[in-house]
Design an enzyme around this catalytic site. Structure first.
Site, PDB file in Angstrom:
ATOM      1  N   GLU A 114       0.544 -35.352  30.408  1.00 56.77           N
ATOM      2  CA  GLU A 114      -0.471 -34.517  29.760  1.00 56.77           C
ATOM      3  C   GLU A 114      -1.716 -35.313  29.373  1.00 56.77           C
ATOM      4  O   GLU A 114      -2.685 -34.740  28.850  1.00 56.77           O
ATOM      5  CB  GLU A 114       0.123 -33.834  28.524  1.00 56.77           C
ATOM      6  CG  GLU A 114       1.235 -32.859  28.876  1.00 56.77           C
ATOM      7  CD  GLU A 114       1.764 -32.080  27.682  1.00 56.77           C
ATOM      8  OE1 GLU A 114       1.307 -32.326  26.548  1.00 56.77           O
ATOM      9  OE2 GLU A 114       2.638 -31.220  27.894  1.00 56.77           O
TER      10      GLU A 114
ATOM     11  N   TYR B 243       0.851  -1.189   0.000  1.00 53.62           N
ATOM     12  CA  TYR B 243       0.000   0.000   0.000  1.00 53.62           C
ATOM     13  C   TYR B 243       0.889   1.241   0.000  1.00 53.62           C
ATOM     14  O   TYR B 243       1.746   1.400   0.875  1.00 53.62           O
ATOM     15  CB  TYR B 243      -0.922   0.009   1.219  1.00 53.62           C
ATOM     16  CG  TYR B 243      -1.940   1.126   1.155  1.00 53.62           C
ATOM     17  CD1 TYR B 243      -3.149   0.946   0.490  1.00 53.62           C
ATOM     18  CD2 TYR B 243      -1.686   2.368   1.730  1.00 53.62           C
ATOM     19  CE1 TYR B 243      -4.082   1.975   0.405  1.00 53.62           C
ATOM     20  CE2 TYR B 243      -2.614   3.394   1.652  1.00 53.62           C
ATOM     21  CZ  TYR B 243      -3.803   3.196   0.989  1.00 53.62           C
ATOM     22  OH  TYR B 243      -4.724   4.209   0.900  1.00 53.62           O
TER      23      TYR B 243
ATOM     24  N   HIS C  10       4.624  15.776   9.101  1.00 55.21           N
ATOM     25  CA  HIS C  10       3.825  14.678   8.565  1.00 55.21           C
ATOM     26  C   HIS C  10       2.335  14.876   8.816  1.00 55.21           C
ATOM     27  O   HIS C  10       1.513  14.476   7.993  1.00 55.21           O
ATOM     28  CB  HIS C  10       4.272  13.348   9.174  1.00 55.21           C
ATOM     29  CG  HIS C  10       5.445  12.746   8.471  1.00 55.21           C
ATOM     30  ND1 HIS C  10       5.375  12.190   7.219  1.00 55.21           N
ATOM     31  CD2 HIS C  10       6.742  12.610   8.853  1.00 55.21           C
ATOM     32  CE1 HIS C  10       6.558  11.731   6.854  1.00 55.21           C
ATOM     33  NE2 HIS C  10       7.406  11.974   7.826  1.00 55.21           N
TER      34      HIS C  10
ATOM     35  N   ASN D  72      -3.280   6.229   6.445  1.00 53.94           N
ATOM     36  CA  ASN D  72      -3.950   7.026   7.463  1.00 53.94           C
ATOM     37  C   ASN D  72      -4.624   6.117   8.491  1.00 53.94           C
ATOM     38  O   ASN D  72      -4.486   4.887   8.460  1.00 53.94           O
ATOM     39  CB  ASN D  72      -4.951   7.986   6.816  1.00 53.94           C
ATOM     40  CG  ASN D  72      -6.076   7.266   6.079  1.00 53.94           C
ATOM     41  OD1 ASN D  72      -6.348   6.086   6.315  1.00 53.94           O
ATOM     42  ND2 ASN D  72      -6.738   7.980   5.182  1.00 53.94           N
TER      43      ASN D  72
ATOM     44  N   ASP E 180      14.226   8.410   5.658  1.00 56.67           N
ATOM     45  CA  ASP E 180      12.967   8.420   4.914  1.00 56.67           C
ATOM     46  C   ASP E 180      13.186   8.152   3.437  1.00 56.67           C
ATOM     47  O   ASP E 180      12.285   7.659   2.751  1.00 56.67           O
ATOM     48  CB  ASP E 180      12.273   9.779   5.070  1.00 56.67           C
ATOM     49  CG  ASP E 180      11.559   9.922   6.401  1.00 56.67           C
ATOM     50  OD1 ASP E 180      11.387   8.906   7.091  1.00 56.67           O
ATOM     51  OD2 ASP E 180      11.169  11.053   6.745  1.00 56.67           O
TER      52      ASP E 180
ATOM     53  N   SER F  32       3.470   9.403  12.466  1.00 55.43           N
ATOM     54  CA  SER F  32       4.930   9.455  12.485  1.00 55.43           C
ATOM     55  C   SER F  32       5.402  10.264  13.685  1.00 55.43           C
ATOM     56  O   SER F  32       4.738  11.208  14.130  1.00 55.43           O
ATOM     57  CB  SER F  32       5.442  10.081  11.192  1.00 55.43           C
ATOM     58  OG  SER F  32       6.835   9.930  11.092  1.00 55.43           O
TER      59      SER F  32
ATOM     60  N   HIS G 132      11.344   7.190  15.343  1.00 52.01           N
ATOM     61  CA  HIS G 132      12.645   7.758  14.989  1.00 52.01           C
ATOM     62  C   HIS G 132      13.288   8.361  16.233  1.00 52.01           C
ATOM     63  O   HIS G 132      12.606   9.033  17.018  1.00 52.01           O
ATOM     64  CB  HIS G 132      12.506   8.879  13.952  1.00 52.01           C
ATOM     65  CG  HIS G 132      11.740   8.502  12.728  1.00 52.01           C
ATOM     66  ND1 HIS G 132      10.405   8.795  12.562  1.00 52.01           N
ATOM     67  CD2 HIS G 132      12.132   7.850  11.597  1.00 52.01           C
ATOM     68  CE1 HIS G 132       9.999   8.348  11.380  1.00 52.01           C
ATOM     69  NE2 HIS G 132      11.022   7.774  10.779  1.00 52.01           N
TER      70      HIS G 132
END
Length: 433
Positions: A418, A132, A265, A217, A364, A240, A331
């Site tokens: 078990e 995307y 951003h 978004n 970036d 960001s 960052h």
């Protein structure tokens, strides 16, 4: 604020915070709010049920496209239309991204755990992934590079790029040109939560993928969370963010510039300075105030700084480093006298920028590191997108009769504990004559 100026960035002292208040300061999330998640989930379910008809309805409502394929000739024409300088820049950035990611290809492991018992860990690429690439208001050819190149290196045979068109119905020539440069055959014009759903479930015109990567978004992020489990995703990409860790040796202009580069951003992007130098905080605040009027995205910057900016005064440098590590930012820029040493302590950060000559924007675009990164405090547990994110591991076990005999007693005891008799029998039957 000095001289009566009104700075848009909140200041605080870590010494004044209670442990609870400090924890609240660090608490944030990459996950969209419940209302956005509910709306995105409804869109996802509608596309799952109605396919292309739902895509068409959401295109009329929101725009972005209906998932149509961009003809190869259009990709080629877009590349030819780009200025020569931009083409060189895309090629340069792509070469660095490719060089760094080629070193990340996972290696298989073969181990004889004990005589007659061999266990392997084998890695193989996914068959089909969706990348995307955000669009609409802005174009991000850099994101196309960051998502497609690692998938190509991993050996993914089918890579589908989804990119939303602008309000005018056009796709960015830079994005289309970058796709042509990389040899991407499948670029689909669609965006938003509906694009994520189409990739995840498939429609009559859009084949489904195994994994979806790339930022977007809040609705895109919410949609990725909604489809997780039906397909894999890279990570929930929230707003960001940047933390700048600095000391008295830092140039206030560089600190201010690094803060603004991330606040740009969006209005929800955190930009945080932490330092033990109160004078640096004053100087950085003044630089921000001086720089803001000249910025083309001034309104966005002011909103981000007002609501999510922080100028944090630590008790000492050790406290500042500890805070930066606790914040676990996407960052972290280190503008300190011993930045290399400070970097070793930051085990919770998406991407770290060491020293005065490593401003955040290099990551970036062009250093070769990936810019699809964990946000919202998830950097302690999640990783940047890399080649290994485009494949999966499997375990392969090969045993001889002697090897199984060595494990027979151990399995007998554990299956009895078990209560799993069929498990025990599957071993014991091998030794019955």
């Amino acid at each position: 604020a000095p001289d009566g100026a009104v700075h848009p960035v909140k200041r605080l002292s870590l010494a004044s915070l209670t442990p609870v208040a400090r924890a609240d300061l660090l608490r944030r999330s990459a996950v969209p709010d419940p209302e956005v998640r509910a709306q995105a989930a409804a869109i996802v379910e509608d596309v799952r049920l109605r396919g292309d008809a739902a895509l068409a309805d959401y295109d009329r409502q929101f725009g972005g496209g209906v998932g149509g394929l961009v003809p190869p000739d259009d990709l080629k024409a877009a590349w030819g239309s780009l200025p020569e300088g931009l083409r060189r820049a895309l090629a340069h950035a792509a070469a660095n991204i490719r060089r760094f990611h080629e070193a990340q290809v996972p290696e298989d492991l073969v181990m004889e755990v004990e005589p007659g018992v061999t266990v392997e860990r084998r890695w193989s690429p996914l068959r089909r992934v969706g990348c995307y690439v955000p669009g609409g208001r802005a174009a991000y050819p850099s994101t196309l590079l960051m998502t497609v190149i690692p998938a190509q290196i991993a050996g993914v045979p089918e890579i589908a790029v989804a990119a939303p068109s602008s309000s005018g119905g056009e796709l960015s020539p830079a994005v289309l040109g970058a796709a042509h440069m990389l040899g991407v055959a499948e670029v689909r014009q669609m965006g938003g939560a509906q694009a994520i759903a189409a990739l995840a479930f498939g429609t009559a015109s859009v084949p489904r993928v195994e994994k979806i990567v790339g930022p977007g978004n809040a609705f895109v992020t919410a949609a990725k969370l909604a489809v997780f489990g039906d397909v894999d995703i890279d990570l929930p990409a929230g707003p960001s963010e940047v933390v700048v860790l600095a000391d008295g040796t830092a140039d206030p202009r560089h600190v201010a510039a690094d803060l603004l580069s991330q606040a740009e951003h969006g209005p929800d992007s955190p930009a945080v300075l932490v330092t033990a130098d109160a004078g640096l905080i004053d100087a950085v605040a003044a630089e921000i105030e001086a720089l803001l009027p000249s910025m083309s995205r001034r309104e966005t910057l002011e909103a981000a700084l007002r609501h999510h900016g922080l100028l944090v005064l630590a008790a000492d440098h050790d406290d500042a480093v500890t805070f930066a590590a606790e914040y676990a930012a996407e960052h972290v820029s280190l503008l300190t006298s011993d930045a290399a040493t400070d970097a070793k302590r930051l085990t919770s950060a998406g991407s770290v920028f060491v020293g005065d000559w490593a401003p955040e924007p290099v990551g970036d675009y062009a250093s070769g590191a990936n810019h699809v990164l964990p946000t919202g405090g998830t950097a302690g547990a999640m990783s940047p997108l890399g080649v290994d994110g485009f494949g999966s591991w499997r375990q392969v076990q090969t045993l001889t009769e002697a090897g199984l005999a060595r494990l027979r007693g151990t399995i007998r005891e554990l299956t009895a504990a078990e209560g799993l008799d069929a498990h025990r029998y599957a071993v014991e039957v091998r030794f019955q004559r």
